[in-house]
Design an enzyme around this catalytic site. Structure first.
Site, short mmCIF file in Angstrom:
data_model
loop_
_atom_site.label_atom_id
_atom_site.label_comp_id
_atom_site.label_asym_id
_atom_site.label_seq_id
_atom_site.Cartn_x
_atom_site.Cartn_y
_atom_site.Cartn_z
N THR A 1 0.86 -1.19 0.00
CA THR A 1 0.00 0.00 0.00
C THR A 1 0.89 1.23 0.00
OG1 THR A 1 -0.19 -0.19 2.42
CG2 THR A 1 -2.00 -1.07 1.11
N GLY A 2 0.56 2.16 -0.87
CA GLY A 2 1.40 3.34 -1.04
C GLY A 2 1.13 4.39 0.02
N GLN B 1 7.06 -4.42 -4.58
CA GLN B 1 6.07 -4.23 -5.66
C GLN B 1 6.52 -3.11 -6.58
OE1 GLN B 1 3.30 -1.38 -5.23
NE2 GLN B 1 3.01 -1.71 -7.43
N TYR C 1 5.55 -0.81 -10.33
CA TYR C 1 4.66 -0.49 -11.44
C TYR C 1 5.52 -0.36 -12.68
CZ TYR C 1 0.85 0.79 -8.22
OH TYR C 1 -0.14 0.76 -7.27
N LYS D 1 0.23 -9.23 -9.77
CA LYS D 1 -0.90 -8.84 -8.89
C LYS D 1 -1.91 -8.01 -9.66
CE LYS D 1 -1.86 -6.05 -4.75
NZ LYS D 1 -2.41 -4.78 -5.21
N SER E 1 -7.00 -10.06 -7.57
CA SER E 1 -7.24 -8.83 -6.80
C SER E 1 -8.04 -7.85 -7.63
CB SER E 1 -5.88 -8.20 -6.45
OG SER E 1 -6.04 -6.89 -5.94
N HIS F 1 -7.86 -4.75 -6.36
CA HIS F 1 -7.20 -3.57 -5.76
C HIS F 1 -8.07 -2.98 -4.63
CE1 HIS F 1 -3.63 -1.04 -6.99
NE2 HIS F 1 -4.14 -0.26 -6.07
N GLY G 1 -4.79 -5.67 2.94
CA GLY G 1 -4.63 -4.26 2.60
C GLY G 1 -5.07 -3.42 3.78
N ARG G 2 -6.35 -3.08 3.77
CA ARG G 2 -6.83 -2.17 4.82
C ARG G 2 -6.83 -2.81 6.21
NH1 ARG G 2 -10.12 -1.62 0.41
NH2 ARG G 2 -10.34 0.42 -0.59
C1 LIG Z 1 -4.45 3.01 0.89
C2 LIG Z 1 -4.15 1.97 -0.14
C3 LIG Z 1 -3.03 2.11 -0.94
C4 LIG Z 1 -2.71 1.11 -1.88
N1 LIG Z 1 -1.56 1.23 -2.63
C5 LIG Z 1 -1.20 0.21 -3.45
C6 LIG Z 1 0.06 0.23 -4.12
O1 LIG Z 1 0.84 1.16 -3.97
N2 LIG Z 1 0.37 -0.82 -4.92
C7 LIG Z 1 -0.47 -1.89 -5.09
O2 LIG Z 1 -0.15 -2.83 -5.83
N3 LIG Z 1 -1.66 -1.94 -4.45
C8 LIG Z 1 -2.04 -0.93 -3.63
N4 LIG Z 1 -3.22 -1.01 -2.95
C9 LIG Z 1 -4.07 -2.21 -3.11
C10 LIG Z 1 -3.69 -3.26 -2.06
O3 LIG Z 1 -2.44 -3.84 -2.32
C11 LIG Z 1 -4.72 -4.40 -2.04
O4 LIG Z 1 -4.88 -4.91 -3.34
C12 LIG Z 1 -6.08 -3.97 -1.49
O5 LIG Z 1 -5.93 -3.05 -0.44
C13 LIG Z 1 -6.83 -5.19 -1.01
O6 LIG Z 1 -8.09 -4.84 -0.54
P1 LIG Z 1 -8.44 -4.61 1.01
O7 LIG Z 1 -7.89 -3.26 1.37
O8 LIG Z 1 -9.94 -4.62 1.02
O9 LIG Z 1 -7.82 -5.71 1.79
C14 LIG Z 1 -3.56 -0.02 -2.03
C15 LIG Z 1 -4.68 -0.13 -1.21
C16 LIG Z 1 -4.97 0.83 -0.27
C17 LIG Z 1 -6.18 0.64 0.62
#
Ligand SMILES: Cc1cc2nc3c(=O)[nH]c(=O)nc-3n(C[C@H](O)[C@H](O)[C@H](O)COP(=O)(O)O)c2cc1C
Length: 392
Positions: free
Chosen positions: A89-90, A138, A140, A263, A285, A287, A341-342
């Site tokens: 997560t970024g 990870q 991009y 992913k 996923s 996302h 993630g969250r």
């Molecule tokens: C705040 C936030 C930032 C995220 N940033 C990225 C990221 O930088 N790269 C990425 O591959 N996925 C990113 N994601 C997606 C997460 O890796 C993941 O796929 C997603 O959060 C899963 O869902 P969940 O939050 O319901 O568990 C982000 C998700 C959130 C909530």
């Protein structure tokens, strides 16, 4: 009877992940909480990610002589204590100072992998230096492929063994909270600035003395004068590359000697193609509902994806996991591990490293109890026969 929500701010008193989310909401400025919580467009996929778990109910076995449960599992050849991964997560530094380091330390303590985001506020070298951590990176694919090539080399030099390529974000999802909460990239509206004054703890933790955290792994992708978070956000937007395709994955597979994970896949046919290319794992996923709204959930495609890839590569899933019961449903449908993630970000925002540790303990206890009640004592023994599908 509905569960009574926890109304305090002590993360150790949270009984479940939703309690941690409530504490996070009380701690964070409004625009930061929406960044963490929100989805794309009407947030239908965000809601579906929760609703989909109701499509399956458990069919427990009761007379199976259940012993102490063993939740350990092998992920890409390494033994881990739980079938969980802290996903990328970024901008975690906006939730709390050194957010990535706190997440990584908690992952290391729990003996699960941690994935650093390409748009992290901590350098990949600082994460690689954490003792005992299985760190994955990870990336991009930006338009500037020279940057991608250098980033891959940098990961190799730092000692990373596993790269994750995210494929579902080559066009930025429509996240309306961004438009509502900010006048310009990362410049909150007056209303948000007024709300910010009600969060002095967050200001002291995150903003003092250096202001908004900056991206630490974008290197020369950012031209001089664009190093600030505002400048970087604009550059990242321009650099996202919708021409991303299978040739890029093949290029990376040839170049990267370590494990490779793709992913952001939702099509079983694409999962099969990734396996055929020699990818080591796929993360099904959407996302977390932040990209294509109305997209299906990984659970909708997991059984077919498992059938198509067989044992040629591992299958991970994320999006919507907040409870051990949900994790167990995905494992029974064929997932090798669940990425968070969250769920762990709520813990991070609620209580820093201790909050993440608490989130992982909650999930660990819930998974342990669930498989025990199902009549199973090992993760590997979970099968689809533990579920009744309501899909007809
Ligand atoms: C705040 C936030 C930032 C995220 N940033 C990225 C990221 O930088 N790269 C990425 O591959 N996925 C990113 N994601 C997606 C997460 O890796 C993941 O796929 C997603 O959060 C899963 O869902 P969940 O939050 O319901 O568990 C982000 C998700 C959130 C909530």
């Amino acid at each position: 009877m509905k569960r009574r929500p926890y109304a305090g701010t002590d993360c150790r008193k949270a009984l479940n992940i939703q309690d941690l989310a409530r504490i996070a909401r009380r701690r964070l400025p409004h625009f930061v909480f929406e960044y963490l919580e929100g989805g794309a467009d009407d947030e239908r996929t965000l809601r579906h990610n929760q609703a989909v778990f109701d499509d399956y109910l458990f069919e427990p076995r009761t007379l199976t002589r259940v012993g102490p449960r063993d939740l350990s599992t092998t992920l890409l050849g390494k033994r881990h204590a739980l079938p969980l991964v802290i996903g990328p997560t970024g901008y975690n530094g906006m939730l709390t100072r050194n957010g990535d380091l706190k997440l990584a330390a908690a992952a290391s303590g729990a003996n699960i992998p941690f994935v650093l985001s390409n748009v992290a506020t901590t350098s990949l070298e600082d994460i690689a230096a954490i003792e005992g951590l299985n760190a994955w990176m990870q990336i991009y694919f930006y338009r500037d492929r020279d940057y991608v090539r250098k980033l891959v080399e940098r990961c190799q030099t730092a000692g990373y063994e596993t790269l994750v390529v995210t494929t579902d974000s080559a066009i930025y999802g429509n996240r309306e909270w961004d438009l509502r909460n900010f006048r310009k990239p990362m410049q909150p509206t007056l209303r948000n600035l007024v709300h910010l004054l009600t969060r002095p703890g967050w200001i002291a933790d995150v903003l003092i003395p250096d202001g908004m955290p900056t991206f630490k792994n974008l290197g020369d992708l950012l031209p001089p004068g664009k190093q600030s978070v505002q400048g970087a956000s604009a550059v990242i937007g321009q650099q996202l590359d919708p021409t991303l395709n299978w040739d890029d994955i093949a290029w990376l597979r040839d170049r990267w000697p370590g494990k490779l994970i793709v992913k952001g896949i939702l099509s079983p046919a694409e999962a099969e193609r990734a396996a055929a290319l020699g990818v080591d794992a796929v993360v099904l996923s959407n996302h977390g509902g932040r990209q294509l709204d109305h997209a299906c959930s990984p659970l909708d495609v997991l059984p077919e994806a498992r059938e198509r890839v067989g044992e040629r590569c591992q299958l991970f899933v994320d999006s919507g996991f907040r409870q051990g019961t949900e994790v167990v449903k995905a494992l029974a449908l064929g997932a090798d591990a669940i990425w968070l993630g969250r769920a762990t970000l709520y813990g991070l925002a609620a209580g820093g490293q201790a909050g993440v540790e608490h989130a992982l303990e909650i999930l660990q206890r819930e998974i342990d109890r669930t498989i025990g009640l199902l009549g199973v004592d090992r993760i590997a023994d979970l099968e689809a026969s533990a579920l009744v599908s309501r899909r007809g």
